[in-house]
Enzyme design. Structure first.
Site, mmCIF file in Angstrom:
data_model
loop_
_atom_site.group_PDB
_atom_site.id
_atom_site.type_symbol
_atom_site.label_atom_id
_atom_site.label_comp_id
_atom_site.label_asym_id
_atom_site.label_seq_id
_atom_site.Cartn_x
_atom_site.Cartn_y
_atom_site.Cartn_z
ATOM 1 N N SER A 108 62.480 -7.556 47.828
ATOM 2 C CA SER A 108 61.929 -7.396 49.173
ATOM 3 C C SER A 108 60.517 -6.848 49.063
ATOM 4 O O SER A 108 60.200 -6.101 48.131
ATOM 5 C CB SER A 108 62.793 -6.434 49.983
ATOM 6 O OG SER A 108 62.109 -5.979 51.132
ATOM 7 N N SER A 109 59.682 -7.189 50.034
ATOM 8 C CA SER A 109 58.305 -6.697 50.018
ATOM 9 C C SER A 109 58.228 -5.182 50.212
ATOM 10 O O SER A 109 57.179 -4.589 49.964
ATOM 11 C CB SER A 109 57.480 -7.400 51.091
ATOM 12 O OG SER A 109 58.054 -7.218 52.367
ATOM 13 N N CYS A 110 59.326 -4.555 50.629
ATOM 14 C CA CYS A 110 59.300 -3.095 50.821
ATOM 15 C C CYS A 110 59.240 -2.333 49.499
ATOM 16 O O CYS A 110 59.100 -1.114 49.498
ATOM 17 C CB CYS A 110 60.505 -2.636 51.632
ATOM 18 S SG CYS A 110 62.065 -2.693 50.741
ATOM 19 N N LYS A 141 65.910 -2.001 44.895
ATOM 20 C CA LYS A 141 65.311 -3.287 44.551
ATOM 21 C C LYS A 141 64.354 -3.172 43.352
ATOM 22 O O LYS A 141 64.291 -4.067 42.510
ATOM 23 C CB LYS A 141 64.584 -3.873 45.764
ATOM 24 C CG LYS A 141 65.524 -4.354 46.854
ATOM 25 C CD LYS A 141 66.416 -5.483 46.359
ATOM 26 C CE LYS A 141 67.312 -6.046 47.425
ATOM 27 N NZ LYS A 141 68.197 -7.125 46.919
#
Length: 311
Positions: A108-110, A141
């Site tokens: 995820s981009s987070c 992640k």
């Protein structure tokens, strides 16, 4: 991937996993290995080990995860960290144990720092502090990315990691508190339109900027990368374009056909100020998205009305 290869899609009923499932079916892959969470609890180490030993998948798309929006991430912090670590640790390790040819881990981009330079390049990972509201999910992640890299470096496993931007699509989560911003707006405007409510309130100031990719475009990119990318270094998947939350809200308002007033609740958290992915690495490989944002929102709104509005 050979058309008859046994391919395991972990999380095939979720928004991302179901999009990958549809894409593979459309391309003629018919030896797909699927299990619901009721049939296989990926948090259970022994269950995952038994499954991989019995089924011997050749390729794995790891799209299973515990996911949610700002409220869910910030409130269920232990659940998000523990469950995501357990899922990915079990699947990645058993892919190594059973000699899977290739595994794709979806992140995820987070994972990137809250104040990362924009657009966000892959090398910005671990160069700054994370956004506090989704730190547990991001840490899980990041651990998955590093686990794939470690199995590549130590054992020569062809495990790759892809980092999608914010996603929307069919089978999204429209829960009034646990959903991400775009499906939350779709539900809020639809219910306001149906009930003739004069005002819709949107969380935050409306100024943060976000990028949104249609999940079926992501699935296309995932299959493309499974065929064309063998580097353990992570790679971003996105559109390379963003807009403000206010602009997004106005776009959803227009698609839904809501004619009331829009106000912003500045007491609610904004999250990261901007999160735009640098997708030059992906573009150089030859892949670009094909679904414009407004067209994608219209498709998922039609799906929401048909399948989710009364849930």
């Amino acid at each position: 991937m050979e058309k008859k290869a046994k391919i395991y899609i972990a999380g095939h009923r979720g928004m991302v996993g179901s999009a990958i499932h549809r894409k593979l079916q459309a391309l003629g892959y018919d030896n797909l290995l699927l299990r619901t969470s009721g049939e296989l609890d990926l948090r259970n180490q022994q269950a995952v080990a038994d499954f991989f030993a019995a089924e011997q998948p050749e390729y794995v798309f790891l799209a299973a995860a515990k996911v949610g929006g700002i409220w869910a991430n910030n409130t269920l912090r232990a659940d998000f960290l523990y469950e995501n670590l357990a899922i990915q640790n079990n699947v990645i390790h058993q892919a190594y144990v059973q000699g899977v040819k290739k595994l794709m881990f979806l992140g995820s981009s987070c994972i990137y720092p809250k104040l990362a330079p924009q657009p966000i390049k892959e090398e910005y990972l671990l160069t700054g502090l994370l956004e506090p509201t989704n730190e547990p999910y991001a840490i899980a992640k990041i651990a998955g990315i590093k686990l794939c890299e470690a199995y590549h470096d130590q054992y020569g496993c062809n495990f790759i990691s892809v980092m999608p931007t914010n996603l929307y699509g069919y089978r999204d989560n429209y829960h009034p508190e646990h959903s991400h911003v775009l499906p939350a707006l779709i539900r809020r405007f639809h219910e306001a339109k149906t009930a003739n409510q004069p005002v819709v309130t949107v969380w935050g100031s409306g100024t943060p900027r976000r990028e949104f990719l249609f999940a079926d475009d992501l699935a296309d990119a995932c299959v493309f990368l499974m065929e064309n990318y063998d580097n353990p270094s992570l790679i971003n998947i996105g559109m390379g374009e963003d807009l403000s939350i206010k602009e997004l809200a106005m776009l959803v308002k227009s698609v839904v056909g809501y004619e009331g007033e829009l106000v912003f609740d500045r007491s609610k958290p904004d999250g990261t100020p901007r999160k735009l992915m640098d997708v030059s690495k992906l573009h150089k490989l030859g892949w670009r998205h094909t679904t414009p944002l407004e067209a994608g929102i219209r498709m998922v709104y039609d799906d929401f009305v048909a399948n989710c509005a009364n849930q």
